[in-house]
Design a protein around this motif. Structure first.
Motif, PDB file in Angstrom:
ATOM      1  N   ILE A   1       0.849  -1.174   0.357  1.00  0.00           N
ATOM      2  CA  ILE A   1       0.211  -0.158  -0.122  1.00  0.00           C
ATOM      3  C   ILE A   1       0.974   0.863  -0.312  1.00  0.00           C
ATOM      4  O   ILE A   1       0.224   2.514  -0.461  1.00  0.00           O
ATOM      5  CB  ILE A   1      -0.670   0.006   1.262  1.00  0.00           C
ATOM      6  CG1 ILE A   1      -2.615   1.217   1.217  1.00  0.00           C
ATOM      7  CG2 ILE A   1       0.045   0.003   2.921  1.00  0.00           C
ATOM      8  CD1 ILE A   1      -3.213   0.432   1.896  1.00  0.00           C
ATOM      9  N   GLU A   2       2.334   1.051   0.388  1.00  0.00           N
ATOM     10  CA  GLU A   2       3.240   2.415   0.703  1.00  0.00           C
ATOM     11  C   GLU A   2       3.049   2.596  -1.059  1.00  0.00           C
ATOM     12  O   GLU A   2       3.449   3.742  -1.406  1.00  0.00           O
ATOM     13  CB  GLU A   2       4.309   1.387   1.245  1.00  0.00           C
ATOM     14  CG  GLU A   2       4.220   0.826   2.285  1.00  0.00           C
ATOM     15  CD  GLU A   2       4.135  -0.126   2.082  1.00  0.00           C
ATOM     16  OE1 GLU A   2       4.454  -1.266   1.426  1.00  0.00           O
ATOM     17  OE2 GLU A   2       3.838  -1.133   3.329  1.00  0.00           O
TER      18      GLU A   2
ATOM     19  N   PHE B   1      -6.633  -1.025  -5.559  1.00  0.00           N
ATOM     20  CA  PHE B   1      -6.369  -1.319  -3.870  1.00  0.00           C
ATOM     21  C   PHE B   1      -8.122  -1.375  -3.948  1.00  0.00           C
ATOM     22  O   PHE B   1      -9.162  -0.091  -4.386  1.00  0.00           O
ATOM     23  CB  PHE B   1      -5.712  -0.388  -3.286  1.00  0.00           C
ATOM     24  CG  PHE B   1      -4.451  -0.874  -3.335  1.00  0.00           C
ATOM     25  CD1 PHE B   1      -3.377  -1.319  -2.440  1.00  0.00           C
ATOM     26  CD2 PHE B   1      -3.056   0.078  -4.684  1.00  0.00           C
ATOM     27  CE1 PHE B   1      -2.007  -1.559  -2.288  1.00  0.00           C
ATOM     28  CE2 PHE B   1      -2.396  -0.105  -4.980  1.00  0.00           C
ATOM     29  CZ  PHE B   1      -1.755  -1.135  -3.404  1.00  0.00           C
ATOM     30  N   VAL B   2      -8.309  -1.525  -2.957  1.00  0.00           N
ATOM     31  CA  VAL B   2      -9.953  -1.663  -2.914  1.00  0.00           C
ATOM     32  C   VAL B   2     -10.332  -2.257  -1.755  1.00  0.00           C
ATOM     33  O   VAL B   2      -9.645  -2.326  -0.369  1.00  0.00           O
ATOM     34  CB  VAL B   2     -11.378  -2.709  -3.232  1.00  0.00           C
ATOM     35  CG1 VAL B   2     -12.344  -3.178  -3.132  1.00  0.00           C
ATOM     36  CG2 VAL B   2     -10.902  -3.302  -4.912  1.00  0.00           C
TER      37      VAL B   2
ATOM     38  N   VAL C   1      -7.319  -4.037   1.401  1.00  0.00           N
ATOM     39  CA  VAL C   1      -7.152  -3.080   1.921  1.00  0.00           C
ATOM     40  C   VAL C   1      -8.054  -3.082   2.952  1.00  0.00           C
ATOM     41  O   VAL C   1      -9.187  -3.018   3.243  1.00  0.00           O
ATOM     42  CB  VAL C   1      -6.838  -2.033   2.675  1.00  0.00           C
ATOM     43  CG1 VAL C   1      -5.414  -1.613   1.096  1.00  0.00           C
ATOM     44  CG2 VAL C   1      -7.417  -0.826   1.187  1.00  0.00           C
ATOM     45  N   ASP C   2      -7.536  -2.814   4.818  1.00  0.00           N
ATOM     46  CA  ASP C   2      -8.607  -2.927   6.034  1.00  0.00           C
ATOM     47  C   ASP C   2     -10.457  -1.724   5.698  1.00  0.00           C
ATOM     48  O   ASP C   2     -11.021  -2.283   5.667  1.00  0.00           O
ATOM     49  CB  ASP C   2      -7.866  -2.689   7.119  1.00  0.00           C
ATOM     50  CG  ASP C   2      -7.327  -3.949   7.471  1.00  0.00           C
ATOM     51  OD1 ASP C   2      -7.762  -4.864   6.743  1.00  0.00           O
ATOM     52  OD2 ASP C   2      -6.693  -3.688   7.835  1.00  0.00           O
TER      53      ASP C   2
ATOM     54  N   ALA D   1     -13.003   4.053  -1.657  1.00  0.00           N
ATOM     55  CA  ALA D   1     -13.498   2.405  -1.784  1.00  0.00           C
ATOM     56  C   ALA D   1     -12.601   1.746  -2.189  1.00  0.00           C
ATOM     57  O   ALA D   1     -11.684   1.184  -2.694  1.00  0.00           O
ATOM     58  CB  ALA D   1     -15.014   3.060  -2.095  1.00  0.00           C
ATOM     59  N   SER D   2     -11.736   2.617  -3.354  1.00  0.00           N
ATOM     60  CA  SER D   2     -11.042   2.043  -4.430  1.00  0.00           C
ATOM     61  C   SER D   2      -9.901   3.065  -4.676  1.00  0.00           C
ATOM     62  O   SER D   2     -10.167   3.912  -4.899  1.00  0.00           O
ATOM     63  CB  SER D   2     -11.826   1.087  -5.477  1.00  0.00           C
ATOM     64  OG  SER D   2     -12.015   1.714  -6.545  1.00  0.00           O
ATOM     65  N   ALA D   3      -8.441   2.482  -5.428  1.00  0.00           N
ATOM     66  CA  ALA D   3      -7.535   3.175  -5.989  1.00  0.00           C
ATOM     67  C   ALA D   3      -6.725   2.870  -6.979  1.00  0.00           C
ATOM     68  O   ALA D   3      -6.586   1.443  -6.907  1.00  0.00           O
ATOM     69  CB  ALA D   3      -7.037   4.104  -4.705  1.00  0.00           C
ATOM     70  N   ALA D   4      -6.162   2.474  -8.147  1.00  0.00           N
ATOM     71  CA  ALA D   4      -5.172   2.082  -8.476  1.00  0.00           C
ATOM     72  C   ALA D   4      -3.820   3.306  -9.099  1.00  0.00           C
ATOM     73  O   ALA D   4      -3.547   4.110  -9.202  1.00  0.00           O
ATOM     74  CB  ALA D   4      -5.659   1.985 -10.214  1.00  0.00           C
TER      75      ALA D   4
END
Length: 80
Positions: free
Chosen positions: A2-3, A30-31, A57-58, A74-77
Motif C-alpha cells: 500500500i506504500e 486497491f479495494v 485494504v482494511d 473505496a478504490s484506488a489504482a
C-alpha cells in the motif's frame, strides 16, 4: 504494498479507477474491504477478467490516507 500509493502515479475513487482499468493504464488496484459491494464489484470483476493484481485494504479511510487525501476512498489504482 500500500506504500506504493503515496509515491506512485495513481487514480483515486471508483469512477477514475474504472476508467483507468478500461484504458489499460493500471498496474495494481486497491479495494477497501468495508466498501459497499455494489460500488466496487464492477472494479473487482474487471480486474479478475483482465488479470490485474487486486489488493484488499482494511478500510476506506485507511485507503484514503494512503492516497494522501483527507476523505475515504473505496478504490484506488497505481498506474503503469
Amino acid at each position: 504494498m500500500i506504500e506504493e500509493l503515496s509515491s506512485s502515479k495513481k487514480v483515486v475513487g471508483t469512477k477514475q479507477t474504472k476508467r483507468a482499468i478500461q484504458s489499460d493504464e493500471v498496474k495494481v488496484v486497491f479495494v477497501a474491504k468495508d466498501a459497499d459491494a455494489q460500488v466496487v464489484n464492477d472494479v473487482i470483476e474487471t480486474c479478475e477478467q483482465k488479470g490485474i493484481e487486486l489488493v484488499y485494504v482494511d478500510s476506506k479511510m485507511g485507503l484514503g490516507k494512503a492516497c494522501g487525501i483527507d476523505v475515504s476512498a473505496a478504490s484506488a489504482a497505481v498506474l503503469k
